[in-house]
Write an enzyme that holds these catalytic residues in place. Structure first.
Site, PDB file in Angstrom:
ATOM      1  CE1 TYR A  71      17.849  48.097 128.349  1.00  0.00           C
ATOM      2  CE2 TYR A  71      19.595  47.534 126.795  1.00  0.00           C
ATOM      3  CZ  TYR A  71      18.348  47.286 127.334  1.00  0.00           C
ATOM      4  OH  TYR A  71      17.593  46.236 126.873  1.00  0.00           O
ATOM      5  N   GLY A  80      15.625  40.653 131.965  1.00  0.00           N
ATOM      6  CA  GLY A  80      15.068  41.218 133.181  1.00  0.00           C
ATOM      7  C   GLY A  80      13.589  41.482 133.014  1.00  0.00           C
ATOM      8  N   GLY A  81      13.246  41.938 131.834  1.00  0.00           N
ATOM      9  CA  GLY A  81      11.849  42.184 131.526  1.00  0.00           C
ATOM     10  C   GLY A  81      11.688  42.466 130.050  1.00  0.00           C
ATOM     11  CG  MET A  82       9.588  41.795 125.889  1.00  0.00           C
ATOM     12  SD  MET A  82      10.865  42.765 125.043  1.00  0.00           S
ATOM     13  CE  MET A  82       9.866  43.578 123.784  1.00  0.00           C
ATOM     14  CD  GLU A 105      11.090  45.917 131.093  1.00  0.00           C
ATOM     15  OE1 GLU A 105      10.613  46.224 129.987  1.00  0.00           O
ATOM     16  OE2 GLU A 105      12.284  45.619 131.247  1.00  0.00           O
ATOM     17  CD  GLN A 159      12.366  38.708 124.609  1.00  0.00           C
ATOM     18  OE1 GLN A 159      11.643  38.695 125.604  1.00  0.00           O
ATOM     19  NE2 GLN A 159      12.738  39.828 124.022  1.00  0.00           N
ATOM     20  CG  LEU A 160       7.838  38.005 119.570  1.00  0.00           C
ATOM     21  CD1 LEU A 160       6.598  38.448 118.815  1.00  0.00           C
ATOM     22  CD2 LEU A 160       8.229  36.586 119.194  1.00  0.00           C
ATOM     23  CG  HIS A 206      10.351  49.975 127.575  1.00  0.00           C
ATOM     24  ND1 HIS A 206      11.019  50.540 126.510  1.00  0.00           N
ATOM     25  CD2 HIS A 206      11.255  49.157 128.182  1.00  0.00           C
ATOM     26  CE1 HIS A 206      12.261  50.088 126.472  1.00  0.00           C
ATOM     27  NE2 HIS A 206      12.432  49.260 127.482  1.00  0.00           N
TER      28      HIS A 206
END
Length: 652
Positions: free
Chosen positions: A411, A295-297, A323, A165-166, A326
């Protein structure tokens, strides 16, 4: 091997070449930075000195040591000035050797500058416009904040697991890099592991190497370092659409396939109709282990998702719409620094809700926006420093950790600004051509808020008076809540009506029998899960209740326990994590003591910060000893970022 899709040419109201520079309002001009894109102060690298062509990652994953080791190779060109050193971001890395064009060079790691890490200074006398290869050999350490390593006991099977997770500034803890969203590169990755690997790119094959396998990937669209994503574990996959697969641990695969099948392709096509063709080729989803913190990446080609999406009713799948969105906002067009994070997330929420609205109707889009508005209020009200962190455009130039600034603000405040602009400029039919123009213009680039504003004012030159009347100071630079747009409230009104009925009857009725005659399970039968979530939230917040009628649920135990009994099927027996959390929020607010330990137990089954952080705050408010004991017991099962933030929340 799937080639990158060719972007469809989208017609605009006028050619880009005819666009003239337009001044903004005097106030906005007074806020304009000296350069655009604005410089990123969250990196220690000298990224402005080089142009990057390509990055190659050669990684060895060791579950035994909980480390990633190997090297990173950058294909670079100096710009119009000579340089004497190359500065890279690192954080808790061991750097073993540095080579420029295969020749070892001297380097040093400067003293750590918390929270930005340690600058790696590489001695290199390079003339202007010089092409060269920079290779850095390194290893992660036990203090790495970019990775979580899980033992077999911490997973659902008998194999270990790891994931990265960056975002925002943790790429520097995985490999030395120019860790800024301003700097984009294509990637090749060769990752060796004893277990299957997924990566933020397209798989190009694998090579056996003894007990391990080297997995090969490529990413042909330039991305910043924070979008690199890696996971390895007992992963299996299945198709969920013509260009999509889901990857997860074996025991979850069937549930994931049921939850995501058919809908993902609908989302992709809907987004393509709104913007332009999906450029990344494949769109796959990795459903991570329970401790996944978000929740998501939006890792390109491979969305990392929380298992809390598996609600067994498809109601949480909108996170996938987020996502996916994105793929245009954030991944293709990127904020140049974390000061302008809203350009990633505000646009993404806006596109997500346009997808939802196109598929389920405008009332559903507006209902989602109302839920988001409530989340924004809760977020700002619970902030430790709202004066600093509730502005839409942030100021992190003093070295503030972007993780500390993470909230709902970029957001939801970002969405509401875009929704407001859509409304005042004439609705979707007027705003949609701008959406396509904006993403076409800035594709594969990074930008700041003022470049967005310049483009907006240029595109709507004939509506300048409308734009000048927007309260830009309040929207962009003032803390607190923004002006509230007008939403279609049909779906919410039914919820508010039931909430008000419960508030009134809680004060009138005295026995469970009376409540059972007045209310029934069918009250919620027409509600979707999001309406149930709002119902439980409003029972606590009571924003829809007249001030003089508001109650403290702790004084009405018969009413609160009757409510939970009557709606047992939809509330207390729900498997939807959103409903489960709001249920615990209601019960702790009502001081239903058995719920305290139940909440503590539940916090041992989830790792998503959306639930973990407020969950501990709820527990802390009713039983601090239990909150602290629970955290001490579970802290090492959480992701390092989650662990640190909960520690701050509990003031430990």
């Amino acid at each position: 091997m799937i080639n990158r899709l060719i972007q469809r040419i989208v017609p605009f109201s006028r050619p880009l070449s005819t666009v003239k520079k337009t001044m903004l309002t005097p106030f906005l001009e007074s806020k304009r930075p000296q350069q655009s894109p604005e410089y990123d102060y969250s990196t220690l690298s000298n990224y402005k000195s080089f142009q990057i062509k390509h990055t190659t990652l050669n990684f060895l994953l060791s579950f035994e040591k909980s480390t990633v080791s190997g090297d990173v190779v950058f294909d670079l060109t100096t710009l119009k000035e000579a340089v004497k050193h190359i500065d890279l971001d690192t954080s808790y890395l061991d750097v073993n050797e540095v080579l420029v064009d295969d020749k070892p060079v001297e380097f040093k790691i400067e003293e750590r500058k918390q929270p930005l890490g340690s600058k790696l200074v590489i001695a290199a006398e390079l003339e202007a416009e010089r092409q060269f290869k920079l290779r850095v050999k390194f290893s992660t350490t036990k203090d790495c904040t970019a990775l979580q390593w899980l033992t077999p006991q911490q997973t659902s099977g008998d194999k270990p697991y790891m994931f990265s997770q960056l975002e925002a500034i943790h790429a520097r803890a995985l490999f030395p890099c120019f860790d800024t969203p301003s700097y984009k590169s294509t990637f090749t990755a060769n990752i060796e592991s004893t277990l299957p690997v997924v990566f933020s790119g397209i798989a190009t094959g694998s090579t056996p190497n003894g007990e391990s396998t080297v997995y090969h990937f490529k990413q042909d669209i330039p991305i910043p370092a924070y979008l690199v994503g890696i996971a390895s574990g007992d992963l299996v996959s299945a198709s969920i659409g013509p260009r999509s697969k889901v990857y997860t641990e074996p025991h979850r695969l069937d549930d994931c396939v049921w939850e995501f099948s058919n809908d993902v392709e609908k989302f992709i096509k809907t987004a393509e109709n709104l913007i332009f063709d999906y450029e990344w080729g494949t769109y796959d989803i990795l459903v991570n282990v329970d401790s996944y913190p978000y929740g998501g990446m939006e890792s390109p080609n491979m969305t990392f998702a929380t298992p809390t999406l598996i609600a067994h009713d498809k109601t949480n799948i909108d996170v996938i719409a987020h996502e996916l969105a994105h793929s245009w906002s954030g991944n293709l067009v990127t904020n140049c620094s974390w000061n302008h994070f809203w350009l990633n997330e505000g646009w993404t929420v806006y596109i997500e809700r346009r997808i939802v609205g196109a598929l389920h109707g405008e009332p559903t889009r507006h209902f989602s926006a109302l839920i988001g508005w409530s989340d924004l209020e809760n977020s700002i009200n619970s902030m430790r420093n709202p004066e600093k962190f509730s502005t839409l455009v942030q100021n992190l130039n003093d070295g503030t950790d972007p993780d500390d600034a993470f909230s709902t603000v970029p957001y939801e405040k970002g969405f509401n600004l875009l929704f407001h602009l859509e409304t005042v400029l004439g609705g979707p039919q007027e705003f949609d051509p701008f959406i396509r123009h904006y993403f076409k213009k800035f594709a594969r680039q990074s930008l700041d808020t003022f470049q967005f504003l310049d483009t907006l004012f240029e595109f709507f030159e004939n509506k300048r008076e409308i734009l000048e009347n927007v309260d830009w100071e309040t929207w962009l630079f003032k803390p607190g809540m923004p002006p509230k747009p007008q939403f279609i409230t049909t779906m919410a009104d039914n919820v508010f009506s039931l909430v008000n009925k419960w508030i009134v009857k809680a004060q009138e009725l005295k026995t469970t029998e009376e409540f059972s005659k007045e209310f029934s399970e069918s009250d919620l039968s027409e509600f979707n899960s999001n309406q149930v979530v709002l119902f439980l939230e409003e029972l606590v917040a009571q924003n829809c209740v007249p001030v003089e009628s508001k109650i403290e649920w702790s004084k009405y135990s018969v009413a609160s326990e009757s409510l939970l009994s009557i709606y047992k099927k939809q509330v207390t027996e729900s498997q939807n994590a959103e409903v489960v959390f709001k249920n615990y929020k209601f019960q702790t607010t009502a001081r239903i003591q058995p719920s305290y330990q139940q909440l503590a137990n539940w916090l041992g089954t989830v790792g998503r910060m959306k639930f973990v952080r407020p969950g501990y705050r709820l527990l802390n408010a009713v039983d601090r000893d239990l909150a602290i004991a629970t955290f001490e017991k579970l802290k090492d099962t959480y992701h390092p970022i989650c662990k640190q933030l909960v520690k701050q929340d509990l003031e430990l």
